[in-house]
Design an enzyme around this catalytic site. Sequence first.
Site, short mmCIF file in Angstrom:
data_model
loop_
_atom_site.label_atom_id
_atom_site.label_comp_id
_atom_site.label_asym_id
_atom_site.label_seq_id
_atom_site.Cartn_x
_atom_site.Cartn_y
_atom_site.Cartn_z
N TYR A 280 0.81 -1.22 0.00
CA TYR A 280 0.00 0.00 0.00
C TYR A 280 0.85 1.27 0.00
CZ TYR A 280 -3.66 -3.26 1.34
OH TYR A 280 -4.54 -4.31 1.36
N HIS B 270 -4.39 6.19 -1.19
CA HIS B 270 -4.94 6.17 0.17
C HIS B 270 -3.85 6.44 1.22
CE1 HIS B 270 -8.84 5.65 1.77
NE2 HIS B 270 -8.81 4.38 2.12
N PHE C 175 -5.40 -1.01 9.64
CA PHE C 175 -5.89 -0.55 8.36
C PHE C 175 -6.71 0.72 8.57
CE2 PHE C 175 -4.68 -4.80 7.22
CZ PHE C 175 -4.12 -4.59 5.96
N ASN D 52 -9.56 1.92 7.85
CA ASN D 52 -10.95 1.87 8.32
C ASN D 52 -11.06 1.59 9.81
OD1 ASN D 52 -11.40 2.23 5.62
ND2 ASN D 52 -12.39 0.26 5.29
N ASN E 72 -13.91 6.28 5.28
CA ASN E 72 -14.09 5.37 6.42
C ASN E 72 -13.04 5.56 7.51
OD1 ASN E 72 -16.44 4.16 5.45
ND2 ASN E 72 -15.26 2.77 4.15
#
Length: 190
Positions: free
Chosen positions: A18, A23, A69, A71, A117
Amino acid sequence: MSEDTALVVGLGNPGPQYEKTRHNVGFMVAGVLSARMGGKFSAHKKSGAEIVQGRFEGRPTILAKPRSFMNLSGSAVAGLARFFSVDPGNIVVIHDELDLDFGTIRLKQGGGEGGHNGLRSISSALGTKDYLRTRVGIGRPPGRMDPASYVLKPFSSVERKELDLVCEESADAVELVLRVGLEAAQNRLH
Protein backbone atom coordinates in the site's frame (compact mmCIF):
# COMPACT_ATOMS: atom_id res chain seq x y z
CA MET A 1 -3.83 26.52 18.24
CA SER A 2 -2.86 26.65 21.88
CA GLU A 3 0.42 25.50 23.40
CA ASP A 4 -1.21 22.23 24.45
CA THR A 5 0.19 19.04 22.96
CA ALA A 6 -0.68 18.61 19.30
CA LEU A 7 -1.43 15.19 17.83
CA VAL A 8 -0.80 15.04 14.07
CA VAL A 9 -2.01 11.82 12.44
CA GLY A 10 -1.22 10.71 8.90
CA LEU A 11 -3.71 8.16 7.60
CA GLY A 12 -2.82 5.19 5.43
CA ASN A 13 -2.70 1.42 5.30
CA PRO A 14 0.22 -0.60 6.70
CA GLY A 15 2.35 -2.82 4.49
CA PRO A 16 4.60 -2.39 1.46
CA GLN A 17 1.80 -3.23 -1.00
CA TYR A 18 0.00 0.00 0.00
CA GLU A 19 3.05 2.24 0.37
CA LYS A 20 2.66 4.17 -2.89
CA THR A 21 -1.13 4.18 -3.16
CA ARG A 22 -3.39 7.23 -3.14
CA HIS A 23 -4.94 6.17 0.17
CA ASN A 24 -1.49 6.44 1.81
CA VAL A 25 -0.83 10.09 1.05
CA GLY A 26 -1.37 10.84 4.77
CA PHE A 27 1.50 8.47 5.64
CA MET A 28 3.64 10.17 2.97
CA VAL A 29 3.03 13.63 4.45
CA ALA A 30 3.74 12.24 7.94
CA GLY A 31 7.08 11.02 6.58
CA VAL A 32 7.94 14.55 5.44
CA LEU A 33 6.97 15.97 8.84
CA SER A 34 9.02 13.29 10.63
CA ALA A 35 12.11 14.23 8.62
CA ARG A 36 11.55 17.91 9.44
CA MET A 37 11.19 17.07 13.14
CA GLY A 38 14.40 15.05 12.97
CA GLY A 39 12.66 11.99 14.36
CA LYS A 40 12.10 8.38 13.42
CA PHE A 41 8.83 6.51 13.87
CA SER A 42 8.76 3.86 16.59
CA ALA A 43 6.01 1.63 17.94
CA HIS A 44 3.76 2.99 20.68
CA LYS A 45 2.40 -0.27 22.07
CA LYS A 46 -0.46 1.22 24.09
CA SER A 47 -2.10 2.81 21.04
CA GLY A 48 -1.34 0.59 18.07
CA ALA A 49 0.45 3.38 16.22
CA GLU A 50 3.95 4.39 15.25
CA ILE A 51 4.89 7.78 16.65
CA VAL A 52 7.53 10.47 16.68
CA GLN A 53 7.60 12.70 19.75
CA GLY A 54 9.09 16.14 19.44
CA ARG A 55 8.45 19.83 19.48
CA PHE A 56 7.21 22.13 16.78
CA GLU A 57 8.28 25.70 17.50
CA GLY A 58 8.43 24.79 21.19
CA ARG A 59 5.05 23.08 21.25
CA PRO A 60 4.94 19.40 22.28
CA THR A 61 3.90 17.47 19.18
CA ILE A 62 3.10 13.80 18.61
CA LEU A 63 3.27 12.67 14.99
CA ALA A 64 1.51 9.35 14.40
CA LYS A 65 0.76 6.69 11.80
CA PRO A 66 -1.82 4.10 12.95
CA ARG A 67 -0.62 0.52 12.35
CA SER A 68 -4.15 -0.73 11.70
CA PHE A 69 -5.89 -0.55 8.36
CA MET A 70 -7.33 2.87 7.67
CA ASN A 71 -10.95 1.87 8.32
CA LEU A 72 -9.95 0.91 11.88
CA SER A 73 -7.63 3.84 12.63
CA GLY A 74 -9.96 5.46 15.17
CA SER A 75 -8.85 3.14 17.94
CA ALA A 76 -5.20 4.21 17.60
CA VAL A 77 -6.08 7.92 17.37
CA ALA A 78 -8.37 7.80 20.41
CA GLY A 79 -5.77 5.76 22.31
CA LEU A 80 -3.08 8.35 21.61
CA ALA A 81 -5.41 11.22 22.51
CA ARG A 82 -6.14 9.58 25.86
CA PHE A 83 -2.54 8.59 26.60
CA PHE A 84 -1.13 12.05 25.84
CA SER A 85 -4.21 13.97 27.10
CA VAL A 86 -4.86 15.66 23.76
CA ASP A 87 -8.16 17.44 23.24
CA PRO A 88 -9.83 16.70 19.85
CA GLY A 89 -9.41 20.37 18.92
CA ASN A 90 -5.63 19.80 19.02
CA ILE A 91 -5.72 16.80 16.67
CA VAL A 92 -4.81 17.26 13.00
CA VAL A 93 -5.63 14.33 10.68
CA ILE A 94 -3.94 14.21 7.25
CA HIS A 95 -5.92 12.22 4.70
CA ASP A 96 -6.59 11.62 1.02
CA GLU A 97 -9.59 13.46 -0.44
CA LEU A 98 -11.44 12.23 -3.53
CA ASP A 99 -13.49 15.42 -3.81
CA LEU A 100 -10.43 17.62 -4.43
CA ASP A 101 -8.34 17.64 -7.59
CA PHE A 102 -4.92 16.03 -7.31
CA GLY A 103 -2.56 18.29 -5.39
CA THR A 104 -5.21 20.59 -3.93
CA ILE A 105 -4.79 21.06 -0.17
CA ARG A 106 -7.57 22.24 2.11
CA LEU A 107 -7.86 22.69 5.86
CA LYS A 108 -11.09 22.02 7.69
CA GLN A 109 -12.41 21.55 11.20
CA GLY A 110 -15.22 19.12 11.92
CA GLY A 111 -18.02 18.38 9.51
CA GLY A 112 -18.90 15.21 7.70
CA GLU A 113 -16.55 12.45 6.67
CA GLY A 114 -17.48 12.53 2.98
CA GLY A 115 -17.59 8.74 2.77
CA HIS A 116 -14.04 8.42 4.15
CA ASN A 117 -14.09 5.37 6.42
CA GLY A 118 -10.86 6.35 8.18
CA LEU A 119 -12.43 9.63 9.27
CA ARG A 120 -15.63 7.83 10.22
CA SER A 121 -13.62 5.47 12.45
CA ILE A 122 -11.82 8.39 14.11
CA SER A 123 -15.04 10.36 14.68
CA SER A 124 -16.68 7.31 16.21
CA ALA A 125 -13.73 6.50 18.49
CA LEU A 126 -13.29 10.11 19.64
CA GLY A 127 -17.04 10.64 20.05
CA THR A 128 -16.78 13.87 18.04
CA LYS A 129 -16.13 15.15 14.52
CA ASP A 130 -14.56 18.31 15.93
CA TYR A 131 -10.92 17.76 14.98
CA LEU A 132 -8.82 19.40 12.29
CA ARG A 133 -8.27 17.84 8.89
CA THR A 134 -5.64 18.43 6.26
CA ARG A 135 -7.33 17.21 3.09
CA VAL A 136 -4.93 16.23 0.30
CA GLY A 137 -6.63 16.00 -3.08
CA ILE A 138 -6.23 12.78 -5.05
CA GLY A 139 -9.00 13.47 -7.59
CA ARG A 140 -11.94 11.34 -8.67
CA PRO A 141 -11.53 7.94 -10.32
CA PRO A 142 -11.71 7.88 -14.11
CA GLY A 143 -14.85 6.64 -15.83
CA ARG A 144 -16.85 4.19 -13.77
CA MET A 145 -13.97 2.93 -11.65
CA ASP A 146 -15.00 2.09 -8.11
CA PRO A 147 -13.62 4.71 -5.69
CA ALA A 148 -12.60 1.93 -3.27
CA SER A 149 -10.39 0.42 -6.00
CA TYR A 150 -9.07 3.81 -7.11
CA VAL A 151 -7.73 4.82 -3.70
CA LEU A 152 -5.78 1.55 -3.46
CA LYS A 153 -4.02 2.10 -6.79
CA PRO A 154 -0.64 3.81 -7.14
CA PHE A 155 -0.49 7.39 -8.36
CA SER A 156 -0.18 7.81 -12.13
CA SER A 157 3.23 8.56 -13.67
CA VAL A 158 2.17 12.19 -14.21
CA GLU A 159 1.02 12.50 -10.57
CA ARG A 160 4.22 10.87 -9.27
CA LYS A 161 6.25 13.68 -10.83
CA GLU A 162 4.42 16.18 -8.60
CA LEU A 163 3.83 13.98 -5.54
CA ASP A 164 6.92 15.04 -3.59
CA LEU A 165 5.95 18.70 -3.98
CA VAL A 166 2.34 17.96 -2.96
CA CYS A 167 3.58 16.17 0.18
CA GLU A 168 5.94 19.07 1.02
CA GLU A 169 3.13 21.61 0.55
CA SER A 170 0.78 19.48 2.65
CA ALA A 171 3.39 19.35 5.42
CA ASP A 172 3.72 23.15 5.12
CA ALA A 173 -0.07 23.42 5.61
CA VAL A 174 0.06 21.27 8.76
CA GLU A 175 2.90 23.36 10.17
CA LEU A 176 1.01 26.56 9.34
CA VAL A 177 -2.13 25.46 11.17
CA LEU A 178 -0.01 24.49 14.19
CA ARG A 179 1.72 27.87 14.09
CA VAL A 180 -1.16 30.31 13.48
CA GLY A 181 -4.38 28.33 13.99
CA LEU A 182 -7.02 27.14 11.55
CA GLU A 183 -8.67 30.39 10.49
CA ALA A 184 -5.42 32.26 9.79
CA ALA A 185 -4.01 29.20 7.99
CA GLN A 186 -7.16 28.89 5.85
CA ASN A 187 -6.94 32.58 4.94
CA ARG A 188 -3.38 32.09 3.71
CA LEU A 189 -3.94 28.80 1.89
CA HIS A 190 -7.41 29.09 0.43
